[in-house]
Design a protein around this motif. Structure first.
Motif, PDB file in Angstrom:
ATOM      1  N   GLY A  22       0.777  -1.229   0.000  1.00 31.42           N
ATOM      2  CA  GLY A  22       0.000   0.000   0.000  1.00 31.42           C
ATOM      3  C   GLY A  22       0.807   1.276   0.000  1.00 31.42           C
ATOM      4  O   GLY A  22       0.238   2.366  -0.145  1.00 31.42           O
ATOM      5  N   THR A  23       2.125   1.163   0.164  1.00 31.90           N
ATOM      6  CA  THR A  23       2.975   2.355   0.142  1.00 31.90           C
ATOM      7  C   THR A  23       3.542   2.578  -1.254  1.00 31.90           C
ATOM      8  O   THR A  23       3.675   1.629  -2.033  1.00 31.90           O
ATOM      9  N   PRO A  24       3.888   3.830  -1.605  1.00 33.00           N
ATOM     10  CA  PRO A  24       4.466   4.098  -2.934  1.00 33.00           C
ATOM     11  C   PRO A  24       5.751   3.307  -3.146  1.00 33.00           C
ATOM     12  O   PRO A  24       6.598   3.208  -2.252  1.00 33.00           O
ATOM     13  N   LYS A  25       5.892   2.759  -4.336  1.00 31.22           N
ATOM     14  CA  LYS A  25       7.083   1.981  -4.674  1.00 31.22           C
ATOM     15  C   LYS A  25       8.070   2.782  -5.517  1.00 31.22           C
ATOM     16  O   LYS A  25       9.216   2.369  -5.704  1.00 31.22           O
ATOM     17  N   LEU A  26       7.615   3.946  -6.016  1.00 31.37           N
ATOM     18  CA  LEU A  26       8.455   4.779  -6.877  1.00 31.37           C
ATOM     19  C   LEU A  26       8.421   6.229  -6.405  1.00 31.37           C
ATOM     20  O   LEU A  26       7.442   6.685  -5.811  1.00 31.37           O
ATOM     21  N   LYS A  27       9.499   6.944  -6.718  1.00 33.23           N
ATOM     22  CA  LYS A  27       9.568   8.373  -6.430  1.00 33.23           C
ATOM     23  C   LYS A  27      10.125   9.078  -7.660  1.00 33.23           C
ATOM     24  O   LYS A  27      11.189   8.728  -8.171  1.00 33.23           O
ATOM     25  N   LEU A  28       9.376  10.081  -8.154  1.00 28.23           N
ATOM     26  CA  LEU A  28       9.831  10.844  -9.309  1.00 28.23           C
ATOM     27  C   LEU A  28      10.860  11.874  -8.852  1.00 28.23           C
ATOM     28  O   LEU A  28      10.591  12.692  -7.972  1.00 28.23           O
ATOM     29  N   VAL A  29      12.045  11.825  -9.455  1.00 29.38           N
ATOM     30  CA  VAL A  29      13.123  12.740  -9.084  1.00 29.38           C
ATOM     31  C   VAL A  29      13.616  13.480 -10.319  1.00 29.38           C
ATOM     32  O   VAL A  29      13.425  13.037 -11.459  1.00 29.38           O
ATOM     33  N   GLN A  30      14.232  14.622 -10.084  1.00 31.54           N
ATOM     34  CA  GLN A  30      14.913  15.349 -11.151  1.00 31.54           C
ATOM     35  C   GLN A  30      16.393  15.368 -10.798  1.00 31.54           C
ATOM     36  O   GLN A  30      16.771  15.746  -9.690  1.00 31.54           O
ATOM     37  N   GLU A  31      17.223  14.967 -11.745  1.00 33.84           N
ATOM     38  CA  GLU A  31      18.650  14.862 -11.454  1.00 33.84           C
ATOM     39  C   GLU A  31      19.470  15.336 -12.648  1.00 33.84           C
ATOM     40  O   GLU A  31      19.001  15.322 -13.789  1.00 33.84           O
ATOM     41  N   GLU A  32      20.681  15.759 -12.373  1.00 35.57           N
ATOM     42  CA  GLU A  32      21.563  16.248 -13.424  1.00 35.57           C
ATOM     43  C   GLU A  32      21.973  15.119 -14.359  1.00 35.57           C
ATOM     44  O   GLU A  32      22.129  13.982 -13.942  1.00 35.57           O
ATOM     45  N   ILE A  33      22.137  15.469 -15.614  1.00 36.81           N
ATOM     46  CA  ILE A  33      22.672  14.528 -16.593  1.00 36.81           C
ATOM     47  C   ILE A  33      24.179  14.716 -16.652  1.00 36.81           C
ATOM     48  O   ILE A  33      24.672  15.823 -16.853  1.00 36.81           O
ATOM     49  N   ARG A  34      24.907  13.630 -16.462  1.00 37.81           N
ATOM     50  CA  ARG A  34      26.375  13.728 -16.456  1.00 37.81           C
ATOM     51  C   ARG A  34      26.910  14.027 -17.847  1.00 37.81           C
ATOM     52  O   ARG A  34      26.240  13.817 -18.861  1.00 37.81           O
ATOM     53  N   GLN A  35      28.134  14.497 -17.876  1.00 33.97           N
ATOM     54  CA  GLN A  35      28.817  14.752 -19.141  1.00 33.97           C
ATOM     55  C   GLN A  35      29.043  13.443 -19.886  1.00 33.97           C
ATOM     56  O   GLN A  35      29.302  12.402 -19.272  1.00 33.97           O
ATOM     57  N   LEU A  36      28.943  13.482 -21.189  1.00 37.82           N
ATOM     58  CA  LEU A  36      29.140  12.272 -21.976  1.00 37.82           C
ATOM     59  C   LEU A  36      30.613  11.902 -22.064  1.00 37.82           C
ATOM     60  O   LEU A  36      31.470  12.746 -22.345  1.00 37.82           O
ATOM     61  N   ALA A  37      30.913  10.615 -21.849  1.00 46.67           N
ATOM     62  CA  ALA A  37      32.243  10.075 -22.124  1.00 46.67           C
ATOM     63  C   ALA A  37      32.389   9.931 -23.634  1.00 46.67           C
ATOM     64  O   ALA A  37      31.401  10.000 -24.377  1.00 46.67           O
ATOM     65  N   PRO A  38      33.601   9.705 -24.127  1.00 48.40           N
ATOM     66  CA  PRO A  38      33.825   9.661 -25.585  1.00 48.40           C
ATOM     67  C   PRO A  38      32.954   8.661 -26.342  1.00 48.40           C
ATOM     68  O   PRO A  38      32.585   8.903 -27.491  1.00 48.40           O
TER      69      PRO A  38
END
Length: 347
Positions: A22-38
């Motif tokens: 009965g409790t939430p199983k997910l949490k919507l978050v906003q997070e930074e996108i890391r720099q792309l590796a080569p």
């Protein structure tokens, strides 16, 4: 490196790891996108398909360790929007998705790493993966159809390896992998026996595939004996096993001597008492029991090539779509076993 300046953050659903009913199983978050590796590729996700595995992980039932508060799901399709400066196999605008086991490229690797378990999954609006674990997806499919390929599709494809036209396959259940296997088996000219505990689900599948044979294992507890009757005492050539411990011995009993059982799931739990007769049965039947963990990158490429060659539609495999923001509801829908086929989040 090519990078879109506007894409600095992403939305993702991370597990709460609160397994209280009965409790939430997910949490919507906003997070930074890391720099792309080569050799990294940034993908804008357009659709995420769910599997029973996702609901099981979210509810604490996964039999293998998972990273804490990880991102759920391993079936996704999206558009390449940025690439590292060493990327050679993908370009901006390509349609792509990651393989489920990011260590399994050729099928000969000794390591494994599962999305949504050992590492973050794909339930996000942007994902980054090394080009080595990404595959091009068929252009003729829409995003929802394409999103089903990496896990459910490749698992079904791998489970049916070794099939020949005219052979008999038994497929257990009407979940995502099962309906994908049903689709592929039908296209390949196999005789199909489908089992389920729901007459409603079986009737729906018969309406879609009139030639299939069905068995309700709830109403027919000795369903293995019924399958032997259907096959005139021979047994099926290939069996797509979804149940796990409680059904495996019966599955072996109704597979022909020298046949193949592809273990793709564990829906019934893991009671070792159900496996008392495993050893004598597998020896007596000379059955090849093989574990299926989706498949390799090469398997995914082969499946995509086969689908493209035949222009096989997949829309009929989708039970229901949810908006990305409705991920919690979608996971619960699968956890309750309401689906017949695939559940897909759209972005």
């Amino acid at each position: 490196m090519t990078m879109l300046p506007a894409v600095t953050h992403r939305r993702a659903f991370r597990r709460t790891d609160d397994f209280t009913p009965g409790t939430p199983k997910l949490k919507l978050v906003q997070e930074e996108i890391r720099q792309l590796a080569p050799t990294d590729v940034l993908i804008k996700v357009h659709a995420v398909a769910l599997n029973y595995r996702d609901a099981n992980i979210a509810n604490g039932g996964n039999p293998w360790p998972v990273v804490p508060n990880g991102i759920l799901c391993n079936d996704a399709a999206g558009e390449v929007v940025a690439v590292g400066d060493k990327v050679k196999t993908l370009a901006i605008g390509n349609r792509a998705g990651p393989i489920t086991d990011t260590e399994n490229i050729s099928g000969r690797e000794i390591k494994r790493s599962w999305l949504a378990a050992d590492e973050d999954g794909v339930m996000a609006d942007y994902i980054i993966f090394d080009e080595a674990v990404l595959c091009l997806l068929p252009d003729y499919l829409d995003w929802t159809e394409a999103s089903m390929i990496p896990c459910a599709g490749v698992t079904a494809w791998s489970a049916l390896k070794g099939m020949s036209i005219g052979q008999t396959v038994l497929i257990q259940g009407t979940g995502g992998v099962s309906v994908f296997a049903l689709k592929l088996a039908s296209a390949a000219g196999l005789r199909i026996i489908l089992t389920s505990s729901s007459d409603t689900k079986l009737q729906r599948m018969r309406d879609q595939y009139p030639s299939i044979l069905t068995v309700n294992y709830s109403k027919t507890p000795d369903w293995d004996k019924e399958v032997m009757k259907i096959t005139e005492g021979a047994g099926v050539d290939i069996l797509v096993e979804n149940g796990g411990a409680s059904s495996l011995v019966k599955s072996l009993r109704c597979t022909r001597r020298g046949g193949i059982v592809s273990q793709v799931g564990y829906l019934s739990g893991q009671d070792s008492g159900d496996l008392r007769e495993l050893i004598p049965t597998i020896i007596d039947r000379r059955v090849i029991l093989r574990g299926i963990n989706a498949g390799s990158k090469h398997d995914m490429e082969d499946l995509c090539a086969a689908l493209t060659a035949a222009q096989t539609p997949l829309k009929d495999l989708i039970d229901r779509t949810f908006a990305f923001e409705e991920a919690e509801e979608a996971v619960e829908y699968i956890w309750q076993g309401k689906q017949i086929g695939k559940i897909v989040l759209t972005l």
